[in-house]
Design a protein around this motif. Structure first.
Motif, PDB file in Angstrom:
ATOM      1  N   ALA A  23       1.962  10.247  -4.446  1.00 16.21           N
ATOM      2  CA  ALA A  23       2.492  11.410  -3.918  1.00 16.21           C
ATOM      3  C   ALA A  23       3.594  11.989  -4.926  1.00 16.21           C
ATOM      4  O   ALA A  23       3.682  13.081  -5.087  1.00 16.21           O
ATOM      5  CB  ALA A  23       3.447  11.053  -2.595  1.00 16.21           C
TER       6      ALA A  23
ATOM      7  N   TYR B 229      -5.922   7.283  -3.893  1.00 17.71           N
ATOM      8  CA  TYR B 229      -5.693   5.793  -3.968  1.00 17.71           C
ATOM      9  C   TYR B 229      -6.904   5.017  -4.532  1.00 17.71           C
ATOM     10  O   TYR B 229      -6.551   4.073  -5.291  1.00 17.71           O
ATOM     11  CB  TYR B 229      -5.467   5.544  -2.493  1.00 17.71           C
TER      12      TYR B 229
ATOM     13  N   SER C 153       0.742  -1.205  -0.139  1.00 22.82           N
ATOM     14  CA  SER C 153      -0.095   0.117  -0.038  1.00 22.82           C
ATOM     15  C   SER C 153       0.690   1.421  -0.045  1.00 22.82           C
ATOM     16  O   SER C 153       0.597   2.228  -0.604  1.00 22.82           O
ATOM     17  CB  SER C 153      -0.889   0.009   1.379  1.00 22.82           C
TER      18      SER C 153
ATOM     19  N   THR D  92      -8.542   5.614   6.912  1.00 20.16           N
ATOM     20  CA  THR D  92      -8.479   5.917   5.360  1.00 20.16           C
ATOM     21  C   THR D  92      -8.562   4.672   4.428  1.00 20.16           C
ATOM     22  O   THR D  92      -8.250   3.395   4.934  1.00 20.16           O
ATOM     23  CB  THR D  92      -7.099   6.452   5.337  1.00 20.16           C
TER      24      THR D  92
ATOM     25  N   GLN E  98      -6.696   3.479   2.336  1.00 11.09           N
ATOM     26  CA  GLN E  98      -5.254   2.969   2.107  1.00 11.09           C
ATOM     27  C   GLN E  98      -4.683   2.189   3.446  1.00 11.09           C
ATOM     28  O   GLN E  98      -3.407   1.674   3.250  1.00 11.09           O
ATOM     29  CB  GLN E  98      -4.052   3.986   1.702  1.00 11.09           C
TER      30      GLN E  98
ATOM     31  N   TYR F 232       4.079  16.707   0.444  1.00 11.97           N
ATOM     32  CA  TYR F 232       5.238  15.767   0.125  1.00 11.97           C
ATOM     33  C   TYR F 232       6.463  16.282  -0.128  1.00 11.97           C
ATOM     34  O   TYR F 232       7.535  16.024   0.367  1.00 11.97           O
ATOM     35  CB  TYR F 232       4.694  14.803  -1.029  1.00 11.97           C
TER      36      TYR F 232
ATOM     37  N   LEU G  43       5.504  10.011   4.073  1.00  9.12           N
ATOM     38  CA  LEU G  43       4.466   9.476   3.652  1.00  9.12           C
ATOM     39  C   LEU G  43       3.549   9.277   4.770  1.00  9.12           C
ATOM     40  O   LEU G  43       2.094   9.651   4.890  1.00  9.12           O
ATOM     41  CB  LEU G  43       4.490   8.359   2.861  1.00  9.12           C
TER      42      LEU G  43
ATOM     43  N   GLN H 181       0.873   4.531  -2.547  1.00  7.44           N
ATOM     44  CA  GLN H 181       0.707   5.776  -2.342  1.00  7.44           C
ATOM     45  C   GLN H 181       2.109   6.711  -2.702  1.00  7.44           C
ATOM     46  O   GLN H 181       1.745   7.591  -2.886  1.00  7.44           O
ATOM     47  CB  GLN H 181       0.622   5.769  -0.512  1.00  7.44           C
ATOM     48  N   HIS H 182       3.245   5.878  -2.579  1.00  8.97           N
ATOM     49  CA  HIS H 182       4.338   6.652  -3.032  1.00  8.97           C
ATOM     50  C   HIS H 182       4.210   7.336  -4.620  1.00  8.97           C
ATOM     51  O   HIS H 182       4.714   8.268  -4.869  1.00  8.97           O
ATOM     52  CB  HIS H 182       5.786   5.607  -2.853  1.00  8.97           C
TER      53      HIS H 182
ATOM     54  N   ASN I 284      -0.029  11.188   5.747  1.00 12.05           N
ATOM     55  CA  ASN I 284      -1.376  10.390   6.081  1.00 12.05           C
ATOM     56  C   ASN I 284      -1.854  10.981   7.306  1.00 12.05           C
ATOM     57  O   ASN I 284      -3.139  11.036   7.399  1.00 12.05           O
ATOM     58  CB  ASN I 284      -0.890   8.916   6.062  1.00 12.05           C
TER      59      ASN I 284
ATOM     60  N   LEU J 210      -5.736  11.664   0.499  1.00  9.98           N
ATOM     61  CA  LEU J 210      -4.480  10.774  -0.191  1.00  9.98           C
ATOM     62  C   LEU J 210      -5.422   9.279  -0.702  1.00  9.98           C
ATOM     63  O   LEU J 210      -5.260   8.905  -1.540  1.00  9.98           O
ATOM     64  CB  LEU J 210      -3.420  10.483   0.626  1.00  9.98           C
ATOM     65  N   GLY J 211      -6.261   9.076   0.254  1.00 13.25           N
ATOM     66  CA  GLY J 211      -7.314   7.935  -0.080  1.00 13.25           C
ATOM     67  C   GLY J 211      -8.182   8.134  -0.974  1.00 13.25           C
ATOM     68  O   GLY J 211      -8.386   7.055  -1.917  1.00 13.25           O
TER      69      GLY J 211
END
Length: 679
Positions: A84, A364, A76, A467, A469, A107, A349, A80-81, A353, A360-361
Motif C-alpha cells: 500500500a 500480494y 500478512s 482474498t 492475503q 490508502y 488497511l 500488505q502495508h 481490504n 490488493l490480493g
C-alpha cells in the motif's frame, strides 16, 4: 449480502490449511524447548505443547487475542502495508485507472487524518438529512431500497447465493439482520444487561456528536434498543441458523408480497436493478413478518432514529476522531476488552481490504506467492484427500448405498489454492486521492453491484470469497469447493523444509478439516453438486447423528474461563468445526503414515514422527484471548476456543495415546463409551 464494515467481520478464525512439498528434507522447524516437561502430555496436552509459549507471549494491547493465527495475520498485514505504501508513492504518476493507483489513492485518503478530522460528520450529513425528511411508511420503504442499492442496506440482509435446490444457478437471498449487538440473546438475557446499557450509552453519544441534545439523544437511543429488541425476538439463534431448513425458503414475488404486505418486494427489486426471475429465498419468514408489522405499526420517528443510529454507527470508524473514539470505546473496548486502539495504518488497511481486497490480493500474490508454491500445495491436498477417500471406503458403520453417494461427493471436490485463476475487473470504480469516506462509499456501491449482478446467472465454482492475503481457509457447500488462500500456506502451518510429521500435523490436518466440512452436520445435507438433498439412508443418518451427539456432549463440557464457570462451549454451535477437526486430523495422520511406509522413523530432537505430528497440530492452536472477547465468541463463533481444539480431536484418537504412552483414566484418553469416531 451488503458489505459489512471491517469491525463487524468476525475476527475469530478456526479453520486453516495447506502448503508445499510433502517430501521435503527433515529439518528442526519445531523447537522442543517450547515444551513444558512439568506438564504431562497425557493430562494437559495444550499446556504441555503451548503453555510456555503463551506465558512468554502476552496479548498485545491493541489485540483481543494472540496466537499462531494472529502472528501470521500480522505478517500478512506487514506485507500488505509495504504494498500500500509503494502504491501510494507511485499513484500520481502511475497508470491511470490501474489497481495500483486505486489502492494507492484509497490508502492515502485513509491516512489523511487532518482532512478526515476537518470534515467531522459532514460526509454523512446528506444521509442523515434524507432520513430526517422521512414522513411516512412509504418513505421508509423507498429509503431502504435506495440504501441497499448504494451498498448500505440496513434492517435485513440481501444478496446472491446458490439455489439450495438447483445449485447451478444464483438466486437472491433475503435474511434476518438489523441488529447492533452480537446475537439476539444480547437483547433478552439478564447476563447481557450491562452490554445493553453500554450500547444505549454508545448510541446516545453518536447522536450527541451529530448535534442532538443529551436528553434527546438518550431518548432516541432507548427507542433504537426497543426497536432492535423486537427484531431480536423474531430472529433465529446461531444454532438454529446452522440448519439448512432455516436458511432457505423459496417464494415467488406474489407470495413474498403477501408475506410482507407493507413491504413491496417488486419495488425493492426495481430499486436494485435486479430481475427476480421465478423467485427468491425469503429465508426466515418469522423475522420478515415482524419486520413488516414494525413497518405498519411503529411511529415513523422511531424508524428515523433506528436508520440514523445505524448510519452513524456504521460510518463512525471512518469519520473524525470523536466518532472513531466512540466506535472503539464500545465495539472494541467495552464489548471485547481491547485496551488500546490499533495503529491508524492497520485500520486503514482493513478498510482497503473491505473495499478492494481482491485487487490488493492480486498485488500480494505477484510479490509474495510464486506459482511453484501452488503446485506444491496441490500435492499435499491430493495426499490428504486420498486418505479421506480410503477412510470412506472402509467405514464399518456406513451402508454401501450411502457410501456410494459419499464417494460420489468426494469425487467432485474442487480444491482451489492460493488465488483465483481469473482476477476481478475494477473498471468503473472511481477512487480519488483526498476523500476517504467518498471512496469507501463508492467501493461499497461498486462491490454490492458486483454481487447483485450474479443473481440469475450460473454459479461460478471458481470464484473466491476470500482474498489471497487472508490467513484462513473455507469450504463452500453450495459449490463443493475447498479453498486455501496464499497467506496461510506458510509457517507455522507449512514448512517448505520441514519433515512430513510437522506438515501433515499442521497444514495437512487443516486441509482435511476443510474437506471434512463437506461431511459435517451441515455439509452432509448437500450433495456433490451443491444441492440440499438427502443422500443418506435413514439408518445411516441415525448412526451419524448418534456419533456426532457424543461430540456435542464432549464440547458442552468444556469451560474456557475460570471466572465464569457457568459459561460453557456450545457443542451444537461448534459441531461442524469439531467434526472437521476430528476427521481432518485422522485423514492427515493416515496420509502421514502412508508417506512414511517402509521408511525408518526420522526421530528428531528425541521426538517420534507421531509425537511431532500431534505437537504440530497443537501448535496451530496456541494462543490466548481476553475474557470479554471469549464471552462474545462463545455466543457468536461456530469454532470452539483454541485450547480445546488442541486437545479435543486428539483425545478421541488411540494413535495419540499410543504416541505419548497415555493410559485409560488420563485426561487425554476419553472413556471408550464416550470416545468419538466418525470417519
Amino acid at each position: 449480502m451488503p458489505p459489512l464494515s471491517p469491525r463487524l467481520i468476525a475476527a475469530a478464525v478456526a479453520f486453516a490449511l495447506a502448503g508445499p512439498s510433502v517430501a521435503a528434507p527433515a529439518a528442526a522447524v519445531f523447537d522442543p524447548n517450547e515444551l513444558d516437561p512439568k506438564i504431562s502430555a497425557c493430562s494437559d496436552f495444550n499446556g504441555y505443547a503451548n503453555g510456555k509459549w503463551i506465558a512468554a507471549n502476552p496479548i498485545p494491547a491493541d489485540k483481543t487475542r494472540w496466537g499462531a493465527f494472529d502472528a501470521l495475520r500480522e505478517q500478512s498485514l506487514a506485507a500488505q502495508h509495504k504494498l500500500a505504501e509503494a502504491a501510494d508513492a507511485s499513484a500520481d504518476k502511475g497508470q491511470a485507472g490501474s489497481i495500483e493507483q486505486k489502492i494507492g489513492w484509497l490508502y492515502r485518503s485513509g491516512m489523511n487524518e487532518a482532512a478526515i478530522d476537518k470534515a467531522g460528520y459532514a460526509p454523512i450529513q446528506p444521509e442523515l438529512d434524507a432520513i430526517a425528511r422521512l414522513k411516512d411508511r412509504a418513505d421508509v420503504v423507498t429509503w431502504l431500497g435506495k440504501a441497499f442499492a448504494e451498498g448500505n442496506g440496513v434492517g435485513f440482509r440481501f444478496g446472491p447465493g446458490a439455489d439450495f435446490k438447483n445449485a447451478s444457478r444464483q438466486i437472491a437471498f433475503a435474511g434476518q439482520g438489523g441488529l447492533g449487538l452480537p446475537t439476539p440473546d444480547y437483547y433478552t438475557k439478564d447476563e447481557h444487561k450491562a452490554v445493553r446499557e453500554a450500547y444505549v450509552t454508545h448510541l446516545a453519544r453518536l447522536f450527541e456528536l451529530s448535534g442532538a441534545k443529551a436528553d434527546e439523544a438518550r431518548r432516541k437511543a432507548d427507542g433504537v434498543l426497543a426497536f432492535e429488541t423486537r427484531l431480536a425476538k423474531a430472529s433465529l439463534s446461531r444454532v438454529e441458523l446452522r440448519d439448512p431448513k432455516n436458511q432457505y425458503h423459496f417464494v415467488d414475488l406474489a407470495a413474498a408480497n403477501k408475506a410482507t404486505p407493507h413491504f413491496d418486494w417488486s419495488a425493492f427489486f426495481k430499486h436494485l436493478g435486479v430481475a427476480p426471475g421465478d423467485g427468491f429465498s425469503l429465508s426466515q419468514p418469522k423475522f420478515f413478518a415482524e419486520f413488516d408489522a414494525m413497518l405498519a405499526g411503529l411511529p415513523v420517528a422511531q424508524w428515523r432514529d433506528y436508520l440514523a443510529a445505524h448510519t452513524l454507527d456504521d460510518a463512525a470508524p471512518y469519520l473524525s476522531r470523536p466518532f472513531q473514539e466512540a466506535s472503539f470505546e464500545f465495539h472494541d473496548k467495552t464489548l471485547n476488552g481491547q485496551p488500546e486502539q490499533r495503529a491508524r495504518w492497520k485500520r486503514v488497511l482493513e478498510a482497503v481490504n473491505d473495499a478492494m481486497g481482491m485487487a490488493l490480493g492480486q498485488m500480494y500474490v505477484k510479490e509474495y506467492f510464486p506459482p511453484s508454491a501452488k503446485a506444491r500445495a496441490q500435492q499435499l491436498v491430493d495426499n490428504v484427500n486420498g486418505a479421506m477417500k480410503a477412510r470412506l471406503e472402509k467405514l464399518d458403520w456406513m451402508s454401501e448405498a450411502t457410501r456410494a453417494k459419499a464417494l460420489e461427493k468426494w469425487s467432485t471436490f474442487l480444491p482451489k489454492i492460493g488465488y483465483p485463476d481469473k482476477w476481478r475487473e475494477w473498471n468503473g470504480l472511481a477512487i480519488v486521492p483526498g476523500d476517504y469516506f467518498a471512496n469507501l462509499r463508492a467501493a461499497a456501491a461498486f462491490n454490492y453491484r458486483y454481487q447483485l449482478d450474479k443473481i440469475g446467472k450460473p454459479t461460478d465454482r471458481y470464484e473466491w470469497s476470500m482474498t489471497p492475503q487472508t490467513v484462513n481457509a473455507y469450504y463452500s457447500s453450495g459449490t463443493n469447493t475447498i479453498n486455501f488462500p496464499a497467506a496461510i500456506l506458510q509457517p507455522p502451518f507449512f514448512y517448505a523444509d520441514g519433515d512430513d510429521a510437522i506438515n501433515f500435523g499442521g497444514i495437512g490436518a487443516v486441509i482435511g478439516h476443510e474437506s471434512g466440512h463437506g461431511f459435517d452436520d451441515k455439509g452432509s445435507q448437500f450433495d456433490g453438486a451443491g444441492n440440499n438433498e438427502n443422500w443418506w439412508t435413514k439408518e445411516d443418518r441415525e448412526k451419524f447423528d448418534a456419533r456426532t451427539a457424543r461430540l456435542v456432549a464432549q464440547f458442552d463440557g468444556y469451560v474456557p474461563l475460570a471466572d465464569h464457570p457457568d459459561q460453557h462451549v456450545n457443542g451444537k454451535l461448534t459441531l461442524g468445526e469439531n467434526i472437521g477437526d476430528l476427521g481432518g486430523l485422522a485423514f492427515a495422520y493416515d496420509a502421514m503414515k502412508k508417506a512414511g511406509e517402509g521408511k525408518p522413523d526420522p526421530k528428531i530432537d528425541g521426538l517420534t514422527r507421531e509425537q511431532r505430528f500431534f505437537l504440530s497440530w497443537a501448535r496451530v492452536w496456541r494462543g490466548n484471548i481476553r475474557d470479554k472477547a471469549q464471552l462474545v465468541l462463545l455466543n457468536t463463533d461456530p469454532h470452539a476456543p483454541a485450547k480445546f481444539r488442541a486437545i479435543g480431536a486428539p483425545s478421541n484418537m488411540p494413535a495419540f495415546a499410543e504416541a505419548f504412552g497415555c493410559k485409560a483414566g488420563d485426561a487425554m484418553v476419553r472413556d471408550a463409551g464416550k470416545q468419538v469416531k466418525i470417519w
